[in-house]
Write an enzyme that holds these catalytic residues in place. Structure first.
Site, PDB file in Angstrom:
ATOM      1  N   ALA A  57       3.219   8.284 -12.603  1.00  0.00           N
ATOM      2  CA  ALA A  57       4.043   9.623 -11.813  1.00  0.00           C
ATOM      3  C   ALA A  57       4.034  10.684 -13.063  1.00  0.00           C
ATOM      4  CB  ALA A  57       5.290   9.296 -11.382  1.00  0.00           C
TER       5      ALA A  57
ATOM      6  N   GLU B 203      -5.106   1.968  -0.798  1.00  0.00           N
ATOM      7  CA  GLU B 203      -6.644   2.038  -1.835  1.00  0.00           C
ATOM      8  C   GLU B 203      -7.100   0.674  -1.554  1.00  0.00           C
ATOM      9  OE1 GLU B 203      -7.372   3.729  -5.837  1.00  0.00           O
ATOM     10  OE2 GLU B 203      -6.978   1.745  -6.070  1.00  0.00           O
TER      11      GLU B 203
END
Length: 208
Positions: A55, A138
């Site tokens: 992040a 994913e």
């Protein structure tokens, strides 16, 4: 974010459910006479420390993680042969229990590091006590050789904190090419074994 545990719980559920479903496909193949394209299935939810690192690196605000970080939940399918990857991708595309958001082919378009893998981003529905929640997962599909290389590269990235020395990078790139050549060679050998088996079967049929 104050409560990581409750935030990540639906992601853990998505990973566990997908692992069960994908292992189910593998078992169906094993019970049939067909070649099994799935060698094994693994999955994980990104550790909080890795989430925070990424992040920070990608400038993703913590309140935008759900939409902007596609790999909070990760599932990996490992195959024996390169051609098994396209079989698995085709299987995934026929599913109706999730939506494919994106596909990235790092086998044809390998990364600069030498990394090869086929990535799919899925939007997967998780049933929670507050209702249905759509989770991004994913999915990585790669061969045993690609997986071996990627595991070592990941460990070295961790050791060098993402700054792998140039000489080690070059060695990794050469190793990635060697791994891919091994994959291609094994596919050719497999083809020759199949041809030999067909010849044996035909000659046995002619004898009877």
């Amino acid at each position: 974010m104050s409560n990581w545990d409750s935030f990540l719980t639906p992601y853990k559920q998505a990973v566990e459910e997908l692992k069960i479903k994908l292992k189910g496909i593998r078992e169906q193949y094993q019970k049939s006479s067909k070649h099994t394209p799935i060698e094994f299935v693994t999955g994980r939810v990104k550790p909080v420390s890795s989430i925070l690192d990424k992040a920070k690196r990608k400038n993703i605000p913590l309140d935008c993680l759900e939409s902007e970080m596609q790999d909070l939940a990760g599932v990996r399918i490992v195959t024996q042969f390169v051609e098994d990857i396209s079989t698995v991708v085709a299987l995934i595309r026929t599913r109706t229990d999730f939506v494919i958001v994106e596909e990235r082919d790092y086998i044809i378009e390998k990364k600069e590091s030498g990394y090869r893998s086929y990535h799919m981003v899925l939007r997967y529905p998780v049933e929670t006590i507050t209702g249905r929640k759509m989770i991004l997962v994913e999915l990585q599909i790669r061969t045993l050789a690609m997986n071996f290389w990627a595991t070592i590269e990941h460990s070295l990235n961790y050791k060098y904190k993402g700054e792998i020395p140039v000489d080690v990078k070059h060695r990794l790139q050469r190793a990635a090419e060697a791994a891919f050549k091994l994959d291609e060679e094994m596919s050719q050998i497999r083809g020759e074994v199949r041809e030999a088996q067909q010849i044996i079967i035909r000659s046995q049929e002619q004898q009877h």
